[in-house]
Motif scaffolding. Structure first.
Motif, short mmCIF file in Angstrom:
data_model
loop_
_atom_site.label_atom_id
_atom_site.label_comp_id
_atom_site.label_asym_id
_atom_site.label_seq_id
_atom_site.Cartn_x
_atom_site.Cartn_y
_atom_site.Cartn_z
N ASP A 82 -6.79 -0.29 -11.13
CA ASP A 82 -6.99 0.46 -10.03
C ASP A 82 -6.78 1.61 -10.11
O ASP A 82 -5.56 2.14 -10.06
N ILE A 83 -7.75 2.36 -10.74
CA ILE A 83 -7.62 3.61 -11.14
C ILE A 83 -6.99 4.76 -10.00
O ILE A 83 -5.83 5.37 -10.45
N ASP A 84 -7.41 4.58 -8.95
CA ASP A 84 -6.91 5.35 -7.63
C ASP A 84 -5.44 5.16 -7.44
O ASP A 84 -4.87 6.13 -7.27
N LYS A 85 -5.04 3.88 -7.74
CA LYS A 85 -3.84 3.62 -7.59
C LYS A 85 -2.84 4.46 -8.28
O LYS A 85 -1.86 5.11 -8.18
N GLN A 92 -3.73 6.91 -10.11
CA GLN A 92 -3.80 8.38 -10.08
C GLN A 92 -2.67 8.84 -9.17
O GLN A 92 -2.28 9.67 -9.31
N GLU A 93 -2.60 8.06 -7.90
CA GLU A 93 -1.89 8.39 -6.95
C GLU A 93 -0.19 8.50 -7.57
O GLU A 93 0.38 9.37 -7.47
N LYS A 124 -1.29 -2.05 2.56
CA LYS A 124 -2.01 -1.30 1.42
C LYS A 124 -0.82 -0.01 1.25
O LYS A 124 -0.56 -0.01 0.08
#
Lengths: 231, 418
Positions: free
Chosen positions: B3-6, B8-9, B331
């Motif tokens: 999960d790239i977004d995760k 990234q965060e 989430k």
């Protein structure tokens, strides 16, 4: 679409209780474009938050799309917000470290849409608000009007039934404000219900119906000329 | 799928304040590092002590004759006596708990050396009469030839087994001593083998300096027709040495006319008890290490938790926005948890690796036959349990802050900035 009856809401802070909404009765049909006006403290933002399921109400009834919104778990509320409602805020509320495209795509992330697919959809929506060229810029590289249009694209991407905008033009100059209002009008023309909270008369006049709130009650409501021109 | 977004965060938040992240990670790093170092040091100490013990039968005891201290049946006190070979049969018959009983006789008396000659080389060594069973009690490594066997005893052969130090003194380096002859006390013995002690340090040195001949031969050569200096006794694994000790003494007392209460007439050494004491000691050390280690780690966890609280406070608005556009509390909690687990995992792994590195470094520096410290190690099981502890601590560090985030209403979270 939205039907509210005898809605009460008060904020309790310690021993003090502030009665904000004192029995609101309101019906908004699908496809309407409504502005809620009122002075500061009239309860207009609270009403919008209740409609947007960001806040709970005390008594009364609130039906969204025919479903009674009551005793909601936070998870359920999050699902409704994601599926039915798009938010636009005065301070844009974009995520600072994500670029425009990623910001727009975020609601789809919570719908578990794959990264590639949601970025593609996000690009389409950026196209619609005229900011495709700015897709890879972070919010701090954009102007206020651009930020608000990205926020609108983000609100639209999940194909909501209702767009709720809390003072969407509050941080924008007049010219940009009118541009943003044009965008809302286009969205409304596509069949999406739009509810805008504002205290600016010229903004409210660009909606089809105005509801005036005073001290937690609806003082008056009327249709605008704009409404007639579309009739 | 990653999960790239995760991620990234996660990277974004940790990068936002590098010093803070580094200091927080250091807390976890230090906790894990200390735990690993201490466990390694503990195991080093333990290995050194146990290797000093060789492969000694743990469930065993020694007993030897001393002077009586009580008059009995007309015998005066301070009488000297000695065990006899027939005691072996008496003990075997009457005490079923006994697994092995091996007699030893000291040539020339306790710690008396004998002149041993091979060609032009000679030396003074302890000569002991042993039985083949000895190798089941305190096993040795055979460097050349073989151990004593029953025929050596039966035929009273003049066979001899040399300790490694003895071999080194009497033979040339690399020379095969088997079937060569050495002169012990004026009598020629044929070398049947050379042994190496399994004990480390002084114990091993002493054992390697001994000469072992068949028990029966020793009795004859040294003119001890029926003398046994000490019995080595191994008890069956299901029994305690302590239970058997008394029975052995009772039978020996009866056979040698000793006062039944006269325990001081015997010299004995309960190896089983010694082992137990040692095990208890190491259990205590290990327990202490874990308590201190976990405590240090806990301090690190509290540090992470604290920092997470601050980070989350700064991100309240962001979480509010995310919830407004559809992020479920689960989430949000998961993203906070994965952040703290990520931080602790990275810091913990670095601590683990650094700890293992230091231990290996120490291991390569200390002499291999050190009596105080030997083979400090962190075994795989330990590393895995440390890893699990790290992950759990990462979660614990995230639980309280993430609960706090979710407990705030989304609208309050969004407004908190305005």
């Amino acid at each position: 679409m939205i039907s509210i009856s005898e809605l009460h809401k008060s904020y309790v802070t310690g021993l003090n209780s502030l009665h904000v909404l004192k029995g609101i009765n309101l019906t908004i049909e699908e496809g309407e474009m409504v502005s809620i006006m009122g002075s500061s403290g009239s309860g207009k933002s609270t009403l919008l938050n209740v409609i947007g399921l960001l806040d709970a109400y005390d008594t009364g009834k609130y039906h969204l799309n025919g479903t009674l919104m009551e005793n909601m778990s936070e998870t359920k509320a999050a699902w409704y917000r994601n599926q039915m409602i798009g938010f636009v805020f005065q301070s844009f509320n974009l995520i600072a470290f994500k670029n425009a495209m990623e910001n727009v795509a975020l609601p789809l992330y919570y719908q578990k849409v794959g990264r590639r697919k949601r970025n593609k959809i996000a690009m389409e929506y950026l196209e619609k608000v005229g900011l495709a060229d700015w897709a890879h810029h972070t919010p701090n590289e954009l102007s206020g009007g651009q930020k608000q249009r990205i926020a609108i694209a983000r609100a639209l991407i999940s194909k909501p039934k209702v767009i709720l905008a809390d003072e969407p033009t509050g941080a924008l100059d007049t010219h940009t404000s009118y541009e943003v209002m044009e965008l809302f009008k286009e969205i409304n023309n596509a069949g999406i219900t739009v509810i805008i909270v504002t205290h600016e008369k010229d903004i409210s006049e660009r909606t089809k119906r105005i509801i005036h709130l005073k001290d937690g009650l609806i003082e008056k409501e009327y249709k605008t000329k704009l409404n007639l021109s579309y009739a | 799928m990653i999960d790239i977004d995760k991620w990234q965060e996660i990277f974004h938040t940790l990068k936002q304040n590098r010093l803070r992240t580094a200091l927080t990670a250091f807390g976890i790093f230090w906790g894990v590092f200390m735990l690993v170092i201490m466990l390694g040091a503990g195991s080093g100490l333990e290995n050194a002590v146990y290797s000093n013990m060789g492969d000694f039968a743990k469930n065993s005891m020694f007993i030897w004759a001393q002077h009586t201290t009580m008059p009995y049946k007309g015998f005066p006190r301070n009488r000297s006596y000695h065990f006899e070979y027939s005691d072996k049969y008496a003990l075997e018959e009457n005490i079923p708990e006994i697994e092995i009983i091996a007699p030893t006789v000291n040539g020339g008396g306790y710690r008396q050396t004998t002149l041993v000659v091979h060609g032009l080389k000679k030396g003074e060594f302890n000569v002991l009469g042993k039985t083949p069973q000895e190798n089941n009690i305190d096993p040795v490594d055979i460097a050349w030839g073989r151990f004593l066997n029953e025929y050596d005893l039966l035929e009273r052969r003049k066979s001899v087994l040399l300790g490694y130090r003895v071999y080194e003194e009497l033979f040339d380096k690399g020379e095969d001593p088997v079937n060569k002859y050495v002169r012990i006390n004026g009598i020629y013995f044929q070398v049947i083998g050379v042994y190496k002690s399994k004990h480390s340090g002084g114990w091993g040195e002493n054992q390697n300096s001994e000469i072992w001949i068949p028990f029966s031969t020793a009795q004859q050569v040294y003119n001890y027709p029926n003398k046994v200096d000490h019995f080595s006794i191994v008890v069956k694994p299901e029994y305690e040495v302590k239970q058997v000790e008394g029975k052995v003494m009772a039978i020996l007392a009866k056979r040698h006319n000793l006062h039944p209460e006269d325990k001081a007439a015997f010299g004995y050494n309960n190896v089983g008890e010694e082992f137990k004491k040692m095990n208890g000691l190491f259990l205590g050390i290990r327990g202490l290490i874990w308590i201190v280690g976990i405590g240090t780690l806990l301090a690190g966890i509290i540090g992470v938790s604290n920092i997470m609280l601050i980070i989350l406070r700064e991100r309240t608005v962001e979480f509010g926005i995310k919830r407004a556009i559809g992020a479920t509390p689960k989430k949000i909690v998961m993203s906070v948890l994965s952040e703290s687990v990520f931080l602790t995992l990275i810091a913990g792994l670095v601590g683990l690796m650094f700890g293992v590195f230091i231990i290996e470094l120490v291991n390569s520096v200390i002499p291999p036959d050190s009596e105080m410290f030997r083979n400090p190690e962190v075994d795989f099981k330990l590393a895995v349990s440390a890893l699990i502890i790290i992950i759990i601590s990462g979660m614990l560090a995230g639980v309280i802050p993430s609960r706090r985030v979710v407990s705030i209403k989304p609208i309050e979270a969004i407004r908190s900035e305005q």
